[in-house]
Structure formats: C-alpha cells, structure tokens
Design a protein around this motif. Sequence first.
Motif, PDB file in Angstrom:
ATOM      1  N   VAL A 169       0.823  -1.690  -0.030  1.00 42.14           N
ATOM      2  CA  VAL A 169       0.058   0.044  -0.648  1.00 42.14           C
ATOM      3  C   VAL A 169       1.357   1.113  -0.106  1.00 42.14           C
ATOM      4  O   VAL A 169       1.421   1.009   0.724  1.00 42.14           O
ATOM      5  CB  VAL A 169      -1.251   0.111   0.874  1.00 42.14           C
ATOM      6  CG1 VAL A 169      -1.678   1.331   1.039  1.00 42.14           C
ATOM      7  CG2 VAL A 169      -1.749  -1.336   1.334  1.00 42.14           C
ATOM      8  N   ILE A 170       0.166   2.016  -0.953  1.00 46.47           N
ATOM      9  CA  ILE A 170       1.742   2.829  -0.504  1.00 46.47           C
ATOM     10  C   ILE A 170       0.475   3.999  -1.188  1.00 46.47           C
ATOM     11  O   ILE A 170      -0.144   4.808  -2.025  1.00 46.47           O
ATOM     12  CB  ILE A 170       2.815   3.508  -2.517  1.00 46.47           C
ATOM     13  CG1 ILE A 170       2.986   1.873  -2.805  1.00 46.47           C
ATOM     14  CG2 ILE A 170       3.589   3.996  -2.281  1.00 46.47           C
ATOM     15  CD1 ILE A 170       3.859   1.400  -3.097  1.00 46.47           C
ATOM     16  N   ARG A 171       0.689   5.451  -0.050  1.00 49.27           N
ATOM     17  CA  ARG A 171       0.177   6.134  -0.384  1.00 49.27           C
ATOM     18  C   ARG A 171       0.686   8.185  -0.606  1.00 49.27           C
ATOM     19  O   ARG A 171       1.872   8.020  -0.850  1.00 49.27           O
ATOM     20  CB  ARG A 171      -0.186   6.612   1.529  1.00 49.27           C
ATOM     21  CG  ARG A 171      -0.842   6.224   1.765  1.00 49.27           C
ATOM     22  CD  ARG A 171      -1.235   5.562   3.387  1.00 49.27           C
ATOM     23  NE  ARG A 171      -1.702   4.848   4.064  1.00 49.27           N
ATOM     24  CZ  ARG A 171      -2.194   3.438   4.252  1.00 49.27           C
ATOM     25  NH1 ARG A 171      -3.259   3.947   3.056  1.00 49.27           N
ATOM     26  NH2 ARG A 171      -1.737   3.437   4.924  1.00 49.27           N
ATOM     27  N   GLY A 172       0.255   8.892  -1.121  1.00 45.11           N
ATOM     28  CA  GLY A 172       0.854  10.183  -1.389  1.00 45.11           C
ATOM     29  C   GLY A 172       0.996  10.226  -2.851  1.00 45.11           C
ATOM     30  O   GLY A 172       1.517  10.828  -3.250  1.00 45.11           O
ATOM     31  N   ILE A 173       0.750   9.259  -3.508  1.00 48.52           N
ATOM     32  CA  ILE A 173       1.231   8.973  -5.365  1.00 48.52           C
ATOM     33  C   ILE A 173       0.185   9.769  -6.123  1.00 48.52           C
ATOM     34  O   ILE A 173      -1.254  10.745  -5.893  1.00 48.52           O
ATOM     35  CB  ILE A 173       0.719   8.326  -5.242  1.00 48.52           C
ATOM     36  CG1 ILE A 173       1.155   6.500  -4.499  1.00 48.52           C
ATOM     37  CG2 ILE A 173       0.948   7.490  -7.256  1.00 48.52           C
ATOM     38  CD1 ILE A 173       2.223   5.513  -5.304  1.00 48.52           C
ATOM     39  N   PRO A 174       0.721  11.007  -6.297  1.00 46.76           N
ATOM     40  CA  PRO A 174      -0.098  11.840  -7.417  1.00 46.76           C
ATOM     41  C   PRO A 174      -0.891  11.332  -8.189  1.00 46.76           C
ATOM     42  O   PRO A 174      -0.463  10.493  -8.695  1.00 46.76           O
ATOM     43  CB  PRO A 174       0.716  12.637  -7.639  1.00 46.76           C
ATOM     44  CG  PRO A 174       2.502  12.229  -7.551  1.00 46.76           C
ATOM     45  CD  PRO A 174       2.202  10.943  -6.765  1.00 46.76           C
ATOM     46  N   ASP A 175      -1.761  12.434  -8.249  1.00 44.35           N
ATOM     47  CA  ASP A 175      -2.929  11.816  -9.482  1.00 44.35           C
ATOM     48  C   ASP A 175      -2.011  12.263 -10.612  1.00 44.35           C
ATOM     49  O   ASP A 175      -2.309  13.471 -10.818  1.00 44.35           O
ATOM     50  CB  ASP A 175      -4.515  12.102  -9.161  1.00 44.35           C
ATOM     51  CG  ASP A 175      -5.055  11.438 -10.231  1.00 44.35           C
ATOM     52  OD1 ASP A 175      -4.503  10.718 -11.814  1.00 44.35           O
ATOM     53  OD2 ASP A 175      -6.663  11.365 -10.559  1.00 44.35           O
ATOM     54  N   LEU A 176      -1.427  11.218 -11.975  1.00 46.54           N
ATOM     55  CA  LEU A 176      -0.522  12.061 -13.031  1.00 46.54           C
ATOM     56  C   LEU A 176      -1.233  11.877 -13.929  1.00 46.54           C
ATOM     57  O   LEU A 176      -1.196  10.669 -13.323  1.00 46.54           O
ATOM     58  CB  LEU A 176       1.072  12.848 -12.460  1.00 46.54           C
ATOM     59  CG  LEU A 176       0.917  13.122 -11.193  1.00 46.54           C
ATOM     60  CD1 LEU A 176       2.355  13.253 -11.141  1.00 46.54           C
ATOM     61  CD2 LEU A 176       0.626  14.829 -11.658  1.00 46.54           C
ATOM     62  N   SER A 177      -1.188  11.988 -15.130  1.00 52.47           N
ATOM     63  CA  SER A 177      -1.182  11.067 -16.080  1.00 52.47           C
ATOM     64  C   SER A 177       0.650   9.949 -16.212  1.00 52.47           C
ATOM     65  O   SER A 177       0.207   8.600 -17.039  1.00 52.47           O
ATOM     66  CB  SER A 177      -0.977  11.414 -17.317  1.00 52.47           C
ATOM     67  OG  SER A 177      -0.084  12.135 -17.339  1.00 52.47           O
ATOM     68  N   ASP A 178       1.738  10.678 -16.464  1.00 55.43           N
ATOM     69  CA  ASP A 178       2.428   9.423 -15.464  1.00 55.43           C
ATOM     70  C   ASP A 178       2.396   8.432 -14.159  1.00 55.43           C
ATOM     71  O   ASP A 178       2.957   6.888 -14.834  1.00 55.43           O
ATOM     72  CB  ASP A 178       3.926  10.153 -15.407  1.00 55.43           C
ATOM     73  CG  ASP A 178       4.441  10.358 -15.900  1.00 55.43           C
ATOM     74  OD1 ASP A 178       3.963  10.124 -17.707  1.00 55.43           O
ATOM     75  OD2 ASP A 178       5.599  10.791 -16.036  1.00 55.43           O
TER      76      ASP A 178
END
Length: 420
Positions: free
Chosen positions: A40-49
């Motif tokens: 579980v990874i938090r703080g992943i930015p919502d980006l196309s990459d």
Amino acid sequence: MESFLIKGGVPLHGEVQISGSKNAALPIMAATLLTDEPCVIRGIPDLSDTRFMAEILKSLGAEVKFQNGTLTVRAKKIRGYADYELVRKMRGSICIAGPLLARLNKTRISLPGGCVIGARPINLHLKGFESLGAKIKIEGGYVEASAKKLSGSTMFLGGRAGSTVLGTANVMMAATLADGVTVIESAACEPEIVDLANFLIEMGANMSGAGSPTITISGVKKLHGAEHEVIPDRIEAATFAIAAAATNGEIEIKNCRADHLRAVLDKLIDAGVSIQPRNGNLTVRRGKNLKAVDVTTLPYSGFPTDVQAQMTALLALAPGISIVTERIFESRFMHVSELARLGADIEIEGPSAIVKGGRPLSGAPVMASDLRASAALVIAGLAAKGATQVNRIYHLDRGYEKMDLKLRKLGARIQRIEEK
Ligand code: EPU
C-alpha cells in the motif's frame, strides 16, 4: 488537446499544498513487483505518468487499485515482458526492469529511446545488471536480461554526466533478491533514491548508504508486502517558489522538505528572493529587486536539471546577465525559443543559456515541449503582461497535479481551455 490561458501580471498570494513526488512514486510503484504480497503506497500524485505506471503494473499481471492518492498493488503472478507501446509513452517505465529481473530472473523490455530533452541511454542500467551476473541481449529494439541467479557484486555506476537516478534505482531493486552483497559506487544521492531505499527496507530488504555515493545491499531470499508514504515533490515545490518570485508575490508552501531543496533555495536567495522556513513550511517572497545569478545543473545535492527551465524563466526577469549551464541533459533548452516569444532575451552557447534579464515580458501563444519546459512557460506567462496561451499542456499533466487549480487558489488568472 488542452491549453492554459493565462492572464498575467497578478502576484501570487496564499498557501499551496505540495503533492507526493512523481519521481519517487514511479520506482516505488515498480518495486511492488518484487513481492507477491500486497503493498500500500500513499501520497501518490494523480498524474498521467503515475496512472500510466499503474496500467503497466496491471499489464504485467498485478492487481492494482489507485484511489485518492493511495495505490494498492498485489503482484501475485507476473510476466516479465513489456512491449514498445508500454515503454515508449514514458521513459520512467524502464525502472520495472530491475524488479522483474530480480523476481523472475528474466525480463524483456523495449528499449526506451531518446526524448526531447536529449539522448536517454540505459547503458549504465545494463552495466549494473551485467555486473550482477545477467546476460544482456539487444535485438529488434528490445533488451533481454536473464540470469540463472543474480549474484551480488561491486560496481561503479558513474557515467558521463555523473550518477544515474533510475539506473541506481533499477540496480538497487535487482540486488535486493541477489545472492550475496552488492556495492554500488557512484550511486545517485537524490532524495527519491532514499525514499525507494526506505520502501525496500520496509519490504524486508537489507541495505544501507542510500543518500550517499556508496550503497550496500545484502541480498535476501524474499521480500514481503509493506506500507509507505512517498516524500513531497521537491520539483513541484521549487516550481511554485519560483512562480511566487516571478510574479512578485508571497506564498506559503506546505508539505515541503526544505532539506531536499537546499541548492534551489540558495540560488533563489542569491537572486534576491526571501525564503523563511516556518513550522515545516516555507514562505517565499520576492525581495525588492531580482538579481542575475549563474546556475549550473548537477546531480543531487547540486541544482536539479528539473528546475533549470523554471529558473531560466525567473532569471529572464532579473536585470543583468545570468549564465545557466545544463550539465545533465544536453538539449534541455527547448523552452528558450518559446520564452523569447514572450520577450525574453536568451542565447544558447554550447551547454549554456546566456540570459540578458530585466526586459518586461508580454503575453503570446507558446508551445510546451516537455514537462519542465511547460512549467517555465507557465511561470513566464504568470509574470507577463497580457494573455499567454500555453499549448500542449498534456506535458504538464504528466508531472504536476492540478497545477491550474493550485495556481487559481493563489490568485492566478489561469484557465484550462480546448486548444484552438
Ligand atoms: N545516463 C547515461 N547512461 C544511463 C543512464 C543515464 O549516460 O544508462 C546519463 C543521461 O543521459 C543523463 C544523466 O546520465 O545525462 C542522468 O540521467 P539519469 O539516469 O539520472 O536520468 P533518469 O533517471 O532517466 C530521472 C528523472 C528525470 C530527471 C533525471 C535527472 C524520473 C522518472 N526521471 O531520470 O526527471 O531529470 O533523473 O535528475 O525519475 C522530470 O521529472 O522532468 C525528469 C525528466
């Protein structure tokens, strides 16, 4: 295609919340392939990459859920093959090679090719895999790496421009499950490498030295699932700090690590910008006058190449001559001719941009060419008089989460429109 329409000349004021780091998130997402247990990874930015990396993980067989900045991955059964269509769209996807090689002892991935900022070779990634005992075959645009079993070794990973970030990440990940001890000399020291190392350690890897040029990894038999929160994006924080200075504004940057930004903050202070750390946040305010400064990009802890374009835009506003030298990616000056359309006086001399700053900028239509060049054009547009249309902002959407919304909250007049 979408564009930003900016009506410039408004000083930015208020607070901005920095997102999780794109360049930390991508290799950490790839590292989830190293275990068959859930991560579980938090703080992943919502980006196309990041969305694209999630698609790659799915295409390799992992179960993936990406919601509200939290990514859950379970790579129970995976395949080791990534084709051209997957890798072509995002060069950062090369960092799946190390985990796939470690987990399956074999991977076949399309060679990523160059991009607009310069040649993007992967010779150092391959050198590292070879040093761990992998056989490398390059054929038909694909690279195949295979080994009966990876074995730890000591290697030097420095290249012509110094260390390699994703090369270091790839070899670190491959070495976690190798037999014996691996020592990477001339390893990249970027905070994103430290964040990846922390995640790998949370997964059960045995390693030390991340953040220094020597990383030591003792291979373990198996890694397990883990939970992690990615570090704040230092490049996004630097971009907003520069935007505040360029518009003669004052902003408070929240969720940012000043210790990851020393080289940028130091140059901004030299350029006449006031920086005040307060309760873990940074207050950035333009001083009375901007000053010309010389900047040279270098591997961490030097001035980051990913902030060069934005800094060049700021220096176009600083009276005097600034010399900006690019030492990491030779062609990373695509923003210069577009900045000239707004009235900036900049000449390219070999690896340097000679910025004759202080001329007022005025709005014009401009074309974004890559992620950071686009950010530079937005900054210049915010500072310019009149209207600037930044076309092809899909480049920006690869690496900045909701940039237009964040800027509007700071008072900028910026709109996302359909390109005409
Ligand atoms: N290099 C080689 N051989 C290799 C790998 C790299 O010669 O095998 C050279 C490159 O040509 C370049 C230098 O080494 O001259 C440094 O490249 P590096 O490998 O460090 O770049 P990267 O890992 O592919 C990451 C970031 C880039 C950032 C660079 C440098 C990610 C996903 N990408 O790329 O970010 O510019 O490090 O800091 O982490 C961006 O976010 O806009 C971006 C381009």
